[in-house]
Design an enzyme around this catalytic site. Structure first.
Site, mmCIF file in Angstrom:
data_model
loop_
_atom_site.group_PDB
_atom_site.id
_atom_site.type_symbol
_atom_site.label_atom_id
_atom_site.label_comp_id
_atom_site.label_asym_id
_atom_site.label_seq_id
_atom_site.Cartn_x
_atom_site.Cartn_y
_atom_site.Cartn_z
ATOM 1 N N ILE A 11 7.800 7.578 2.702
ATOM 2 C CA ILE A 11 8.291 6.549 3.082
ATOM 3 C C ILE A 11 9.747 6.801 2.210
ATOM 4 O O ILE A 11 10.619 6.285 1.934
ATOM 5 C CB ILE A 11 8.187 4.665 3.072
ATOM 6 C CG1 ILE A 11 8.625 4.128 3.877
ATOM 7 C CG2 ILE A 11 7.206 4.608 1.488
ATOM 8 C CD1 ILE A 11 8.332 2.719 4.607
ATOM 9 N N GLY A 32 -1.503 2.577 -2.958
ATOM 10 C CA GLY A 32 -0.850 2.563 -2.027
ATOM 11 C C GLY A 32 0.581 2.424 -1.534
ATOM 12 O O GLY A 32 0.527 3.069 -2.741
ATOM 13 N N VAL A 33 1.046 2.676 -0.465
ATOM 14 C CA VAL A 33 2.266 2.483 -0.730
ATOM 15 C C VAL A 33 3.254 1.839 -1.928
ATOM 16 O O VAL A 33 4.320 1.882 -1.691
ATOM 17 C CB VAL A 33 2.407 2.273 0.627
ATOM 18 C CG1 VAL A 33 2.613 0.816 1.860
ATOM 19 C CG2 VAL A 33 3.863 2.668 0.960
ATOM 20 N N ASP A 34 3.350 0.663 -2.290
ATOM 21 C CA ASP A 34 2.937 0.190 -2.759
ATOM 22 C C ASP A 34 4.156 0.112 -4.038
ATOM 23 O O ASP A 34 4.816 0.513 -4.919
ATOM 24 C CB ASP A 34 2.677 -1.462 -3.274
ATOM 25 C CG ASP A 34 3.357 -2.674 -3.760
ATOM 26 O OD1 ASP A 34 5.071 -3.159 -4.305
ATOM 27 O OD2 ASP A 34 2.475 -3.309 -4.210
ATOM 28 N N SER A 122 -0.897 -3.182 6.193
ATOM 29 C CA SER A 122 -2.797 -3.697 6.178
ATOM 30 C C SER A 122 -3.646 -1.715 6.568
ATOM 31 O O SER A 122 -4.973 -2.455 6.553
ATOM 32 C CB SER A 122 -2.666 -4.523 6.884
ATOM 33 O OG SER A 122 -2.096 -5.305 6.654
ATOM 34 N N GLY A 124 -3.970 0.449 5.411
ATOM 35 C CA GLY A 124 -4.988 1.652 3.677
ATOM 36 C C GLY A 124 -6.277 0.531 2.926
ATOM 37 O O GLY A 124 -6.880 0.184 3.562
HETATM 38 P P1 ADP Z 1 -2.417 -2.260 2.991
HETATM 39 O O1 ADP Z 1 -2.541 -3.189 1.557
HETATM 40 O O2 ADP Z 1 -1.217 -3.361 2.880
HETATM 41 O O3 ADP Z 1 -3.116 -2.014 3.392
HETATM 42 P P2 ADP Z 1 -1.714 0.340 1.601
HETATM 43 O O4 ADP Z 1 -0.625 0.532 0.913
HETATM 44 O O5 ADP Z 1 -2.888 0.505 1.283
HETATM 45 O O6 ADP Z 1 -1.666 -0.929 1.711
HETATM 46 O O7 ADP Z 1 -1.504 1.220 3.322
HETATM 47 C C1 ADP Z 1 -0.592 0.681 4.233
HETATM 48 C C2 ADP Z 1 -0.510 2.040 4.710
HETATM 49 O O8 ADP Z 1 -0.070 3.072 3.748
HETATM 50 C C3 ADP Z 1 -1.721 3.479 4.428
HETATM 51 O O9 ADP Z 1 -1.425 3.577 6.030
HETATM 52 C C4 ADP Z 1 -1.520 4.651 3.794
HETATM 53 O O10 ADP Z 1 -1.505 5.656 4.443
HETATM 54 C C5 ADP Z 1 -0.257 4.354 3.885
HETATM 55 N N1 ADP Z 1 1.336 4.923 2.514
HETATM 56 C C6 ADP Z 1 0.514 5.392 1.327
HETATM 57 N N2 ADP Z 1 1.795 5.605 0.596
HETATM 58 C C7 ADP Z 1 2.523 6.126 1.768
HETATM 59 C C8 ADP Z 1 3.478 6.314 1.209
HETATM 60 N N3 ADP Z 1 4.089 7.251 0.066
HETATM 61 N N4 ADP Z 1 4.767 6.300 2.535
HETATM 62 C C9 ADP Z 1 4.333 5.650 3.582
HETATM 63 N N5 ADP Z 1 3.064 5.377 3.785
HETATM 64 C C10 ADP Z 1 2.341 5.722 3.189
#
Ligand code: ADP
Length: 169
Positions: A11, A32-34, A122, A124
């Site tokens: 993303i 994760g994505v954050d 949510s 991940g």
């Molecule tokens: P949550 O705490 O909401 O579960 P996460 O970040 O752990 O958030 O995961 C949410 C989704 O984002 C997961 O499917 C994970 O594989 C995905 N994700 C992790 N990194 C990225 C990225 N750089 N771009 C897009 N999606 C990502």
């Protein structure tokens, strides 16, 4: 009509008006994505989040709510932070997951964003089953009253991509 597009990818590389961050309620970063968004976007995003904590969001952001900041160095104008619910097998938290999508689009409309990228919120660390999360995300976007023209779900791996593809009308 909002068009829904699925792409497999990262993303942080998306050229969109706004991208949605699956943040945690502290707004001060996480895994994760954050983590990926803060790393790629640089310190301006964290600084803006700290300013939110110091003003209207003293206790952080509630689950299902959304708030925007700068996107820093990312190829987008804004990051919309939303807090997804942790999955529970005992309690139905679907309304909160739907709210994340609806509220993010409401904030996007306030900003005038026409293209918005979402991760699979949510699914991940928060363990929501992928196909169910995909169904809720897609249905909520389809039903939302919004001026956003394109919602792009950016799925990080093949499994997430397939789950979203299976829920497309
Ligand atoms: P949550 O705490 O909401 O579960 P996460 O970040 O752990 O958030 O995961 C949410 C989704 O984002 C997961 O499917 C994970 O594989 C995905 N994700 C992790 N990194 C990225 C990225 N750089 N771009 C897009 N999606 C990502």
């Amino acid at each position: 009509m909002t068009s829904i597009v699925l792409v497999r990818g990262d993303i942080t590389q998306q050229h969109v008006d706004a991208l949605v961050n699956a943040a945690n309620s502290s707004l001060l970063g996480g895994g994760g994505v954050d983590g990926a968004i803060h790393r790629a976007g640089g310190p301006d995003i964290l600084e803006a989040c700290r300013a939110l904590r110091a003003s209207h969001y003293g206790k952080g952001l509630r689950t299902g709510q959304a708030v925007a900041t700068t996107a820093g160095r990312l190829p987008a104008r804004w990051v919309i932070h939303t807090v997804g619910p942790v999955y529970s097998a005992d309690e139905d938290r679907s309304a909160l997951l739907a709210s994340c999508h609806r509220e993010s689009l409401r904030v996007a409309d306030e900003l005038g964003a026409k293209t918005v990228a979402f991760p699979a919120i949510s699914t991940g660390i928060f363990r929501w089953p992928l196909e169910d999360a995909a169904r809720i995300a897609i249905e909520t976007v389809r039903e939302a009253k919004t001026s956003v023209e394109e919602v792009r779900f950016v799925l990080f791996d093949e499994r997430a991509y397939e789950a979203f593809a299976s829920q497309m009308p």
